[in-house]
Design a protein around this motif. Sequence first.
Motif, PDB file in Angstrom:
ATOM      1  N   GLU A  80       0.852  -1.185   0.000  1.00 48.93           N
ATOM      2  CA  GLU A  80       0.000   0.000   0.000  1.00 48.93           C
ATOM      3  C   GLU A  80       0.890   1.239   0.000  1.00 48.93           C
ATOM      4  O   GLU A  80       2.000   1.231   0.535  1.00 48.93           O
ATOM      5  CB  GLU A  80      -0.942   0.006   1.216  1.00 48.93           C
ATOM      6  N   HIS A  90      -4.846   9.236   1.710  1.00 46.28           N
ATOM      7  CA  HIS A  90      -5.551   8.025   1.317  1.00 46.28           C
ATOM      8  C   HIS A  90      -4.507   6.968   0.978  1.00 46.28           C
ATOM      9  O   HIS A  90      -3.340   7.281   0.752  1.00 46.28           O
ATOM     10  CB  HIS A  90      -6.453   8.283   0.107  1.00 46.28           C
ATOM     11  N   TRP A  93      -4.084   0.524  -2.203  1.00 47.65           N
ATOM     12  CA  TRP A  93      -3.687  -0.854  -1.944  1.00 47.65           C
ATOM     13  C   TRP A  93      -3.566  -1.576  -3.282  1.00 47.65           C
ATOM     14  O   TRP A  93      -4.493  -1.538  -4.090  1.00 47.65           O
ATOM     15  CB  TRP A  93      -4.730  -1.550  -1.066  1.00 47.65           C
ATOM     16  N   GLN A 108      -8.393   3.429  -0.529  1.00 50.33           N
ATOM     17  CA  GLN A 108      -9.137   3.381   0.728  1.00 50.33           C
ATOM     18  C   GLN A 108      -8.626   4.462   1.672  1.00 50.33           C
ATOM     19  O   GLN A 108      -7.483   4.914   1.569  1.00 50.33           O
ATOM     20  CB  GLN A 108      -9.003   2.001   1.376  1.00 50.33           C
ATOM     21  N   ARG A 110      -8.284   4.120   4.895  1.00 44.49           N
ATOM     22  CA  ARG A 110      -7.613   3.575   6.080  1.00 44.49           C
ATOM     23  C   ARG A 110      -6.531   2.577   5.705  1.00 44.49           C
ATOM     24  O   ARG A 110      -6.498   2.053   4.592  1.00 44.49           O
ATOM     25  CB  ARG A 110      -8.629   2.909   7.019  1.00 44.49           C
ATOM     26  N   ALA A 115      -9.439  -2.693   5.754  1.00 34.94           N
ATOM     27  CA  ALA A 115      -9.007  -2.348   4.397  1.00 34.94           C
ATOM     28  C   ALA A 115      -8.266  -3.512   3.752  1.00 34.94           C
ATOM     29  O   ALA A 115      -8.454  -3.802   2.560  1.00 34.94           O
ATOM     30  CB  ALA A 115      -8.118  -1.110   4.449  1.00 34.94           C
ATOM     31  N   ARG A 118     -10.738  -6.159   2.668  1.00 37.39           N
ATOM     32  CA  ARG A 118     -11.475  -5.759   1.463  1.00 37.39           C
ATOM     33  C   ARG A 118     -10.646  -6.042   0.210  1.00 37.39           C
ATOM     34  O   ARG A 118     -11.173  -6.521  -0.797  1.00 37.39           O
ATOM     35  CB  ARG A 118     -11.833  -4.275   1.542  1.00 37.39           C
ATOM     36  N   GLN A 189      -9.063   6.404  -8.572  1.00 34.65           N
ATOM     37  CA  GLN A 189      -9.456   5.008  -8.810  1.00 34.65           C
ATOM     38  C   GLN A 189      -9.693   4.748 -10.296  1.00 34.65           C
ATOM     39  O   GLN A 189      -9.252   3.738 -10.841  1.00 34.65           O
ATOM     40  CB  GLN A 189     -10.719   4.674  -8.017  1.00 34.65           C
TER      41      GLN A 189
END
Length: 233
Positions: A80, A90, A93, A108, A110, A115, A118, A189
């Motif tokens: 990450e 932010h 990942w 994400q 966090r 995270a 996920r 993203q």
Amino acid sequence: MPKPVSYKRHRFPPQIIAYAVWLYFRFPLSLRLVEEMLLERGILVSYEAVRRWALKFGPDFVRRLKRKRPSRRDIWHLDEVVITIAGQKHWLWRAVDQDGYVLDEIVQARRDIKAAKRLLKRLLRRQGSPPRRMITDKLGSYAAARCHVMPRVEHGSHKGLNNRAENSHLPLRKRERMMQGFRSVGGLQRFTSVFSAVRNLFVPPHSHRSALATHLHRLQAMAAWKGAAGVLA
């Protein structure tokens, strides 16, 4: 099979649109530099038009590209990286395989177990099967998430083992500097999903070490890109 790409209501030929989108995502170029490169070829297009083409056609082209087939012998390298957007931190990942192929990435807010879980769940859905091994840095969230999501997978956790994932951040960092940062989480993203897919297509695997193998790979990649854009001659 996805429907053919529609270029309706666009006054420029599909070949020019596909070429501009390729330039923008393949190389560390700003929108204005793409505009200038097109002008050198006698194509008068504004950088704003290039931006709209990238947003509209980039994801559309990528959906038509073939992904690398997953294997149970794969090794997943997870890492990450922090990215600041509008003054807020932010985390992007990312997971790559043993060849440096980007498997998935997610932005994400966090850097915790939730995270990490996920990311692993998204990877399992997308790949269809767990890897032979998973390699991360020393962040404890990965180990905890693995116990919940895929407890039977071997896990290596060492800073020196994870260079492949850490190095995968470098091309995006270069683009981030060229673009003077990202404006929104959604924008990051969307951009990185297309950017990484294009990089996956054009960057030769580590096994292609000869100049001829690299040349052939790039020719095949360009043919695949034109096929996805529907502009094959």
